[in-house]
Scaffold this motif. Sequence first.
Motif, PDB file in Angstrom:
ATOM      1  N   ARG A   1      -2.955  -8.274  -7.705  1.00 23.76           N
ATOM      2  CA  ARG A   1      -1.703  -8.602  -7.017  1.00 23.76           C
ATOM      3  C   ARG A   1      -0.830  -9.556  -7.821  1.00 23.76           C
ATOM      4  N   ASP A   2      -1.454 -10.353  -8.700  1.00 24.70           N
ATOM      5  CA  ASP A   2      -0.687 -11.353  -9.436  1.00 24.70           C
ATOM      6  C   ASP A   2      -0.178 -10.827 -10.780  1.00 24.70           C
ATOM      7  N   ARG A   3      -0.332  -9.536 -11.030  1.00 24.08           N
ATOM      8  CA  ARG A   3       0.127  -8.943 -12.288  1.00 24.08           C
ATOM      9  C   ARG A   3       1.142  -7.837 -12.011  1.00 24.08           C
ATOM     10  N   GLY A   4       2.068  -7.684 -12.962  1.00 20.94           N
ATOM     11  CA  GLY A   4       2.939  -6.523 -12.900  1.00 20.94           C
ATOM     12  C   GLY A   4       2.197  -5.296 -13.408  1.00 20.94           C
ATOM     13  N   PHE A   5       2.801  -4.130 -13.317  1.00 27.12           N
ATOM     14  CA  PHE A   5       2.150  -2.929 -13.840  1.00 27.12           C
ATOM     15  C   PHE A   5       3.197  -1.996 -14.436  1.00 27.12           C
TER      16      PHE A   5
ATOM     17  N   GLU B   1       4.663  -2.867  -2.271  1.00 26.48           N
ATOM     18  CA  GLU B   1       4.033  -3.022  -3.582  1.00 26.48           C
ATOM     19  C   GLU B   1       2.616  -3.577  -3.440  1.00 26.48           C
ATOM     20  N   GLU B   2       2.429  -4.524  -2.538  1.00 24.39           N
ATOM     21  CA  GLU B   2       1.113  -5.121  -2.337  1.00 24.39           C
ATOM     22  C   GLU B   2       0.102  -4.083  -1.847  1.00 24.39           C
ATOM     23  N   ALA B   3       0.535  -3.239  -0.898  1.00 20.93           N
ATOM     24  CA  ALA B   3      -0.359  -2.204  -0.363  1.00 20.93           C
ATOM     25  C   ALA B   3      -0.722  -1.187  -1.435  1.00 20.93           C
TER      26      ALA B   3
END
Length: 294
Positions: free
Chosen positions: A260-264, A249-251
Amino acid sequence: MKILFSVRNFWFVRFYDTVLRRLAENGHSIHILAEQDVDHERAAEWNVNAERLSKEFPKITYGWVSQSPDPWIDFAKYLRLSLDYLWFLSPIHDDAQILRRRAAERTPESFVRFLEIPVIGTAAGRTILASVLRFLELAVPVDQILLSLISEHRPDVTIFTPLITKGSGQFDLLRASQCFGSPTILAVGSWDHLSSKALIRTAPDHVLVWNETQRKEAVELHGIESGRILVTGAQCFDKWFAQRPSKSEEAFKEIVGLRRDRGFILYACSALFDGSPRESEFVLKWLRAIRGSK
């Protein structure tokens, strides 16, 4: 078994490639037959689906339907398009005005205008007209080339998909198969085929549906006997059970530029009709509703 697999064009093969592979692996012979011509403008794009399977499995072959240059063919298509339009004018589609408009756009203009005659356009007039058109449709002779094709292949079973597009010529092959007593199956290709396409007037021996919702649609919308229906699941999604993420998910967030600190949210939409709201407007309204509920 010898299986004749009838498709509108080879684009539909991708819905059933896992099924066709399993059948071939189990020793069955399959001939995939496309309704649309080899010279269709998108044929090169679609045909690769059948070519790939044929190269991988010698028991899978493919070809195109060739019908007689007969005015009966055009007449039958006119009747089917007209009958399909009448179906969309029935009360069951009162809440589906977009589908009605789309059906009108795909119906011969002469027939749409004919229904503007006051007496003809009434509910009773449409019912009588549908009976007359159905009688004429059944009176159209079965294509001799299609009869010869079925005689040549002598399939143990003929499977059709999607079959129920407006004015579908696959019904000609279905009638030819029934003349030989060959078992016939409609495999419902997608989630909306029973609710938004055309009416099944010539019923195959069996109908394969995804779930109980489609079973209900087959019975209530198309008049298919419940005993002819088999729930198989959504075969076009079989391959996804073996899929695994190729990136973390980070990549993924880094590649597409997400924090990176938010959902989507992934918004996967279908085709838009003319006059339907823009995707962005819909998404914004949806997001506002979500925020307002928190």
